[in-house]
Design an enzyme around this catalytic site. Structure first.
Site, PDB file in Angstrom:
ATOM      1  N   LYS A  61     -93.906 -78.399  -3.100  1.00 48.74           N
ATOM      2  CA  LYS A  61     -94.317 -76.992  -3.407  1.00 48.74           C
ATOM      3  C   LYS A  61     -95.254 -77.113  -4.590  1.00 48.74           C
ATOM      4  O   LYS A  61     -94.913 -77.747  -5.677  1.00 48.74           O
ATOM      5  CB  LYS A  61     -93.049 -76.153  -3.869  1.00 48.74           C
ATOM      6  N   ARG A 104     -78.647 -67.832   2.056  1.00 46.96           N
ATOM      7  CA  ARG A 104     -79.119 -66.286   2.254  1.00 46.96           C
ATOM      8  C   ARG A 104     -78.815 -65.962   3.632  1.00 46.96           C
ATOM      9  O   ARG A 104     -78.253 -64.976   4.201  1.00 46.96           O
ATOM     10  CB  ARG A 104     -80.542 -66.367   1.814  1.00 46.96           C
ATOM     11  N   SER A 158     -88.268 -66.372  -4.160  1.00 48.60           N
ATOM     12  CA  SER A 158     -89.347 -66.613  -5.242  1.00 48.60           C
ATOM     13  C   SER A 158     -90.799 -66.134  -4.362  1.00 48.60           C
ATOM     14  O   SER A 158     -91.672 -65.638  -4.920  1.00 48.60           O
ATOM     15  CB  SER A 158     -89.579 -67.909  -5.662  1.00 48.60           C
ATOM     16  N   HIS A 161     -81.070 -65.816  -7.848  1.00 46.65           N
ATOM     17  CA  HIS A 161     -80.736 -66.912  -8.506  1.00 46.65           C
ATOM     18  C   HIS A 161     -79.864 -66.757  -9.678  1.00 46.65           C
ATOM     19  O   HIS A 161     -78.882 -67.362  -9.801  1.00 46.65           O
ATOM     20  CB  HIS A 161     -82.185 -67.608  -9.184  1.00 46.65           C
TER      21      HIS A 161
HETATM   22  P1  ADP Z   1     -85.802 -75.069  -3.838  1.00 44.52           P
HETATM   23  O1  ADP Z   1     -87.074 -75.345  -4.015  1.00 44.52           O
HETATM   24  O2  ADP Z   1     -84.959 -76.148  -4.395  1.00 44.52           O
HETATM   25  O3  ADP Z   1     -85.125 -74.484  -2.272  1.00 44.52           O
HETATM   26  P2  ADP Z   1     -85.502 -72.148  -4.968  1.00 44.52           P
HETATM   27  O4  ADP Z   1     -85.620 -72.152  -6.364  1.00 44.52           O
HETATM   28  O5  ADP Z   1     -86.176 -72.035  -3.874  1.00 44.52           O
HETATM   29  O6  ADP Z   1     -85.346 -73.913  -5.006  1.00 44.52           O
HETATM   30  O7  ADP Z   1     -83.972 -71.985  -4.622  1.00 44.52           O
HETATM   31  C1  ADP Z   1     -82.617 -72.745  -5.525  1.00 44.52           C
HETATM   32  C2  ADP Z   1     -81.338 -72.295  -4.758  1.00 44.52           C
HETATM   33  O8  ADP Z   1     -81.316 -71.015  -4.920  1.00 44.52           O
HETATM   34  C3  ADP Z   1     -81.354 -72.648  -3.302  1.00 44.52           C
HETATM   35  O9  ADP Z   1     -80.033 -73.245  -2.874  1.00 44.52           O
HETATM   36  C4  ADP Z   1     -81.608 -71.265  -2.470  1.00 44.52           C
HETATM   37  O10 ADP Z   1     -81.100 -71.203  -1.389  1.00 44.52           O
HETATM   38  C5  ADP Z   1     -80.960 -70.607  -3.706  1.00 44.52           C
HETATM   39  N1  ADP Z   1     -81.305 -69.075  -3.482  1.00 44.52           N
HETATM   40  C6  ADP Z   1     -82.600 -68.607  -3.733  1.00 44.52           C
HETATM   41  N2  ADP Z   1     -82.932 -67.160  -3.660  1.00 44.52           N
HETATM   42  C7  ADP Z   1     -81.466 -66.793  -3.431  1.00 44.52           C
HETATM   43  C8  ADP Z   1     -81.082 -65.399  -3.308  1.00 44.52           C
HETATM   44  N3  ADP Z   1     -81.577 -64.449  -3.352  1.00 44.52           N
HETATM   45  N4  ADP Z   1     -79.571 -65.508  -3.178  1.00 44.52           N
HETATM   46  C9  ADP Z   1     -78.858 -66.561  -3.225  1.00 44.52           C
HETATM   47  N5  ADP Z   1     -79.243 -67.796  -3.334  1.00 44.52           N
HETATM   48  C10 ADP Z   1     -80.524 -67.990  -3.381  1.00 44.52           C
END
Ligand code: ADP
Length: 166
Positions: A40, A89, A127, A16
């Site tokens: 979630k 990803r 996460s 992130h």
């Molecule tokens: P959500 O519940 O909206 O999916 P997340 O916190 O899981 O929220 O992810 C937010 C954004 O960050 C999403 O677009 C996800 O694809 C991106 N993301 C999460 N992990 C990574 C990573 N390791 N590299 C690049 N983007 C990421």
């Protein structure tokens, strides 16, 4: 131009953070929006997640961190953002992200979604993976900012982390 980077960030990972650091270079301002995802059940309360992101982005100019309720396109409009930033990803992200992008486009035709490819060395990070490793006492220091690692250690405080008999 301003952009909105929405997510659950439960918790913030280095994946992130990498996206935030690259996003802020592309736009005049980047709003990191911690959104409630009804699908979630969060591990960290909203206030804690905001605190984690603020601490990890304190060195970056042009980043705002807030929590919001409601539709992402409405939040983006309220923030004056014309672009929604998301990360990709793997192929597995693509199907879901494309569906969300099309949904948002149908709700707000002026709103664009911009995808940034993950940094290769962060491509395995999510996460959920981080929580899974931390829950069983594994080292997450290369996966999350140091403040988050400390919060995870507190959350999953285990008397004998490795190889416990159950
Ligand atoms: P959500 O519940 O909206 O999916 P997340 O916190 O899981 O929220 O992810 C937010 C954004 O960050 C999403 O677009 C996800 O694809 C991106 N993301 C999460 N992990 C990574 C990573 N390791 N590299 C690049 N983007 C990421």
């Amino acid at each position: 131009m301003r952009a909105l980077y929405p997510g659950s960030f439960d918790p913030l990972t280095l994946g992130h953070l990498d996206l935030i650091e690259r996003g802020v270079r592309l736009f005049d301002g980047l709003v990191v929006a911690v959104l409630q995802n009804p699908a979630k059940q969060p591990c960290f309360p909203l206030e804690k997640r905001l605190e984690q992101i603020r601490a990890a982005t304190a060195h970056l100019e042009g980043v705002e961190v807030s929590s919001f309720d409601g539709l992402t396109v409405d939040v983006a409009r309220r923030c004056g953002a014309a672009v929604i930033l998301r990360g990709l990803r793997a192929l597995s992200d693509f199907e879901f992200e494309l569906q969300i992008a099309h949904t948002n486009k149908s709700l707000s035709p002026q709103m664009e979604t911009l995808f940034l490819a993950t940094a290769v060395h962060h491509s395995f990070l999510s996460s959920s993976v981080v929580k899974e490793v931390a829950r069983f006492g594994g080292d997450v220091s290369h996966m999350v900012p140091s403040g988050v690692a400390a919060d995870l250690a507190r959350l999953f405080n285990r008397s004998s982390p490795q190889g416990r008999h159950v």
